[in-house]
Motif scaffolding. Structure first.
Motif, PDB file in Angstrom:
ATOM      1  N   THR A 272     -21.914  53.947 -32.635  1.00  0.00           N
ATOM      2  CA  THR A 272     -23.131  54.609 -33.106  1.00  0.00           C
ATOM      3  C   THR A 272     -23.319  55.959 -32.421  1.00  0.00           C
ATOM      4  O   THR A 272     -22.832  56.183 -31.310  1.00  0.00           O
ATOM      5  N   ALA A 273     -24.006  56.847 -33.119  1.00  0.00           N
ATOM      6  CA  ALA A 273     -24.336  58.175 -32.581  1.00  0.00           C
ATOM      7  C   ALA A 273     -23.112  58.807 -31.914  1.00  0.00           C
ATOM      8  O   ALA A 273     -23.122  59.120 -30.716  1.00  0.00           O
ATOM      9  N   SER A 274     -22.071  58.991 -32.689  1.00  0.00           N
ATOM     10  CA  SER A 274     -20.786  59.431 -32.125  1.00  0.00           C
ATOM     11  C   SER A 274     -20.894  60.801 -31.456  1.00  0.00           C
ATOM     12  O   SER A 274     -21.745  61.635 -31.783  1.00  0.00           O
ATOM     13  N   ARG A 275     -20.002  60.994 -30.508  1.00  0.00           N
ATOM     14  CA  ARG A 275     -19.922  62.243 -29.738  1.00  0.00           C
ATOM     15  C   ARG A 275     -18.513  62.799 -29.849  1.00  0.00           C
ATOM     16  O   ARG A 275     -17.575  62.072 -30.141  1.00  0.00           O
ATOM     17  N   ALA A 276     -18.373  64.069 -29.573  1.00  0.00           N
ATOM     18  CA  ALA A 276     -17.041  64.680 -29.606  1.00  0.00           C
ATOM     19  C   ALA A 276     -16.080  63.947 -28.677  1.00  0.00           C
ATOM     20  O   ALA A 276     -14.881  63.819 -28.972  1.00  0.00           O
ATOM     21  N   ALA A 277     -16.597  63.431 -27.572  1.00  0.00           N
ATOM     22  CA  ALA A 277     -15.753  62.716 -26.608  1.00  0.00           C
ATOM     23  C   ALA A 277     -15.233  61.383 -27.135  1.00  0.00           C
ATOM     24  O   ALA A 277     -14.330  60.784 -26.540  1.00  0.00           O
ATOM     25  N   ASP A 278     -15.780  60.913 -28.254  1.00  0.00           N
ATOM     26  CA  ASP A 278     -15.278  59.682 -28.874  1.00  0.00           C
ATOM     27  C   ASP A 278     -14.003  59.935 -29.668  1.00  0.00           C
ATOM     28  O   ASP A 278     -13.376  58.985 -30.155  1.00  0.00           O
TER      29      ASP A 278
ATOM     30  N   THR B 294       0.711  33.574 -26.179  1.00  0.00           N
ATOM     31  CA  THR B 294       1.658  34.650 -26.451  1.00  0.00           C
ATOM     32  C   THR B 294       0.971  35.986 -26.204  1.00  0.00           C
ATOM     33  O   THR B 294      -0.253  36.077 -26.251  1.00  0.00           O
ATOM     34  N   PRO B 295       1.738  37.025 -25.934  1.00  0.00           N
ATOM     35  CA  PRO B 295       1.117  38.326 -25.655  1.00  0.00           C
ATOM     36  C   PRO B 295       0.348  38.879 -26.854  1.00  0.00           C
ATOM     37  O   PRO B 295       0.576  38.491 -27.997  1.00  0.00           O
ATOM     38  N   LEU B 296      -0.523  39.807 -26.544  1.00  0.00           N
ATOM     39  CA  LEU B 296      -1.297  40.469 -27.584  1.00  0.00           C
ATOM     40  C   LEU B 296      -0.395  41.181 -28.581  1.00  0.00           C
ATOM     41  O   LEU B 296       0.678  41.660 -28.226  1.00  0.00           O
ATOM     42  N   VAL B 297      -0.875  41.276 -29.816  1.00  0.00           N
ATOM     43  CA  VAL B 297      -0.182  42.051 -30.848  1.00  0.00           C
ATOM     44  C   VAL B 297      -1.120  43.188 -31.251  1.00  0.00           C
ATOM     45  O   VAL B 297      -2.257  42.953 -31.672  1.00  0.00           O
ATOM     46  N   PHE B 298      -0.644  44.405 -31.104  1.00  0.00           N
ATOM     47  CA  PHE B 298      -1.454  45.587 -31.385  1.00  0.00           C
ATOM     48  C   PHE B 298      -1.224  46.093 -32.798  1.00  0.00           C
ATOM     49  O   PHE B 298      -0.108  46.033 -33.325  1.00  0.00           O
ATOM     50  N   GLY B 299      -2.296  46.621 -33.395  1.00  0.00           N
ATOM     51  CA  GLY B 299      -2.173  47.295 -34.685  1.00  0.00           C
ATOM     52  C   GLY B 299      -1.704  48.718 -34.491  1.00  0.00           C
ATOM     53  O   GLY B 299      -1.381  49.149 -33.384  1.00  0.00           O
ATOM     54  N   LYS B 300      -1.690  49.468 -35.592  1.00  0.00           N
ATOM     55  CA  LYS B 300      -1.192  50.842 -35.561  1.00  0.00           C
ATOM     56  C   LYS B 300      -2.282  51.852 -35.250  1.00  0.00           C
ATOM     57  O   LYS B 300      -1.995  53.016 -34.997  1.00  0.00           O
ATOM     58  N   GLY B 301      -3.518  51.443 -35.290  1.00  0.00           N
ATOM     59  CA  GLY B 301      -4.594  52.316 -34.856  1.00  0.00           C
ATOM     60  C   GLY B 301      -5.294  53.094 -35.949  1.00  0.00           C
ATOM     61  O   GLY B 301      -4.741  53.348 -37.019  1.00  0.00           O
ATOM     62  N   THR B 302      -6.532  53.472 -35.643  1.00  0.00           N
ATOM     63  CA  THR B 302      -7.317  54.398 -36.457  1.00  0.00           C
ATOM     64  C   THR B 302      -7.560  55.640 -35.622  1.00  0.00           C
ATOM     65  O   THR B 302      -8.042  55.548 -34.501  1.00  0.00           O
ATOM     66  N   ARG B 303      -7.226  56.789 -36.198  1.00  0.00           N
ATOM     67  CA  ARG B 303      -7.465  58.051 -35.484  1.00  0.00           C
ATOM     68  C   ARG B 303      -8.836  58.578 -35.887  1.00  0.00           C
ATOM     69  O   ARG B 303      -9.066  58.908 -37.047  1.00  0.00           O
ATOM     70  N   LEU B 304      -9.737  58.650 -34.908  1.00  0.00           N
ATOM     71  CA  LEU B 304     -11.103  59.125 -35.152  1.00  0.00           C
ATOM     72  C   LEU B 304     -11.253  60.550 -34.632  1.00  0.00           C
ATOM     73  O   LEU B 304     -10.927  60.833 -33.485  1.00  0.00           O
ATOM     74  N   SER B 305     -11.762  61.400 -35.487  1.00  0.00           N
ATOM     75  CA  SER B 305     -12.096  62.769 -35.083  1.00  0.00           C
ATOM     76  C   SER B 305     -13.594  62.953 -35.250  1.00  0.00           C
ATOM     77  O   SER B 305     -14.131  62.743 -36.333  1.00  0.00           O
ATOM     78  N   VAL B 306     -14.259  63.333 -34.163  1.00  0.00           N
ATOM     79  CA  VAL B 306     -15.690  63.607 -34.203  1.00  0.00           C
ATOM     80  C   VAL B 306     -15.875  65.101 -34.038  1.00  0.00           C
ATOM     81  O   VAL B 306     -15.523  65.671 -33.000  1.00  0.00           O
ATOM     82  N   ILE B 307     -16.455  65.712 -35.061  1.00  0.00           N
ATOM     83  CA  ILE B 307     -16.567  67.170 -35.097  1.00  0.00           C
ATOM     84  C   ILE B 307     -17.946  67.589 -34.618  1.00  0.00           C
ATOM     85  O   ILE B 307     -18.950  67.124 -35.136  1.00  0.00           O
ATOM     86  N   ALA B 308     -17.961  68.469 -33.628  1.00  0.00           N
ATOM     87  CA  ALA B 308     -19.233  68.933 -33.062  1.00  0.00           C
ATOM     88  C   ALA B 308     -19.936  69.902 -34.001  1.00  0.00           C
ATOM     89  O   ALA B 308     -19.300  70.561 -34.820  1.00  0.00           O
TER      90      ALA B 308
END
Lengths: 114, 111
Positions: free
Chosen positions: B77-83, B97-111
């Motif tokens: 919530t209330a995203s910041r550029a630092a997010d 068993t060990p964790l299985v990671f996904g490929k990720g979501t790239r978030l860009s927060v524009i000031a």
């Protein structure tokens, strides 16, 4: 705070060289992990260790080996580096019996094999 | 195939807006975790939600888990550029068993 450190942030090696990537954690964690991260592929587990001198293969162990002679240190070895091993390598640790609990990551080593 | 898949792959929002990203998985889990990775750095753990929990909060983060749909969402919530970062879900499968990671979501927060 848990601290996981990796020996190098950036590394450039030649094809065929033997490469050592070192990882050290200061929280007395039993479990340690090595991942590689490539664009579009996410994190893939190479090897992990649940105790000194113990190791288990992850999803992509081919071309790699590991060493865990001391509890705090987990080394990843590329016996003969190849260009397809150019990648970001991430080390992580977690407490005893807790493969599935929070993992603490190092800053990563970006390896370029020429 | 990937156990955890984040959606969307990339998200761009204005500062102050909320950001929602989703993770779907295929098999039963013990827990699901979210991690953040700033560019070129290691991953940082954000939150862990167990299979018997439905919602957890941590500061501006809210995570939900729907085991019937095999999905989780992360709301910032209330995203910041630092997010601005990549966000990964990791699933802990049944069995130790060990964790299985996904490929990720790239978030860009524009000031």
């Amino acid at each position: 705070d848990v601290k996981v450190t990796q020996s190098s942030r950036y590394l450039v090696k030649r094809t065929g060289e033997k490469v050592f990537l070192e990882c050290v954690q200061d929280m007395d964690h039993e479990n340690m992990f090595w991942y590689r991260q490539d664009p579009g592929l996410g994190l893939r587990l190479i090897y992990f260790s649940y105790d000194v001198k113990m190791k288990e293969k992850g999803d992509i162990p081919e071309g790699y080996s590991v060493s865990r002679e001391k509890k705090e240190r987990f080394s990843l070895i590329l016996e003969s580096a190849s260009t397809n091993q150019t990648s970001m390598y991430l080390c992580a640790s977690s407490p005893r019996g807790a493969y599935q609990e929070t993992q603490y990551f190092g800053p990563g080593t970006r390896l370029l094999v020429l | 195939s990937q156990q955890g898949e984040e959606d969307p792959q990339a998200l761009s929002i204005q500062e102050g807006e909320n950001a929602t990203m989703n993770c779907s998985y295929k098999t039963s889990i013990n827990n699901l975790q979210w991690y953040r990775q700033n560019s070129g750095r290691g991953l940082v753990h954000l939150i862990l939600i167990r299979s018997n929990e439905r919602e957890k909060h941590s500061g501006r983060l809210r995570v939900t888990l729907d085991t019937s749909k095999k999905s989780s969402s992360l709301l910032i919530t209330a995203s910041r550029a630092a997010d601005t970062a990549s966000y990964f879900c990791a699933t802990a499968l049944r069995g130790n068993t060990p964790l299985v990671f996904g490929k990720g979501t790239r978030l860009s927060v524009i000031a």
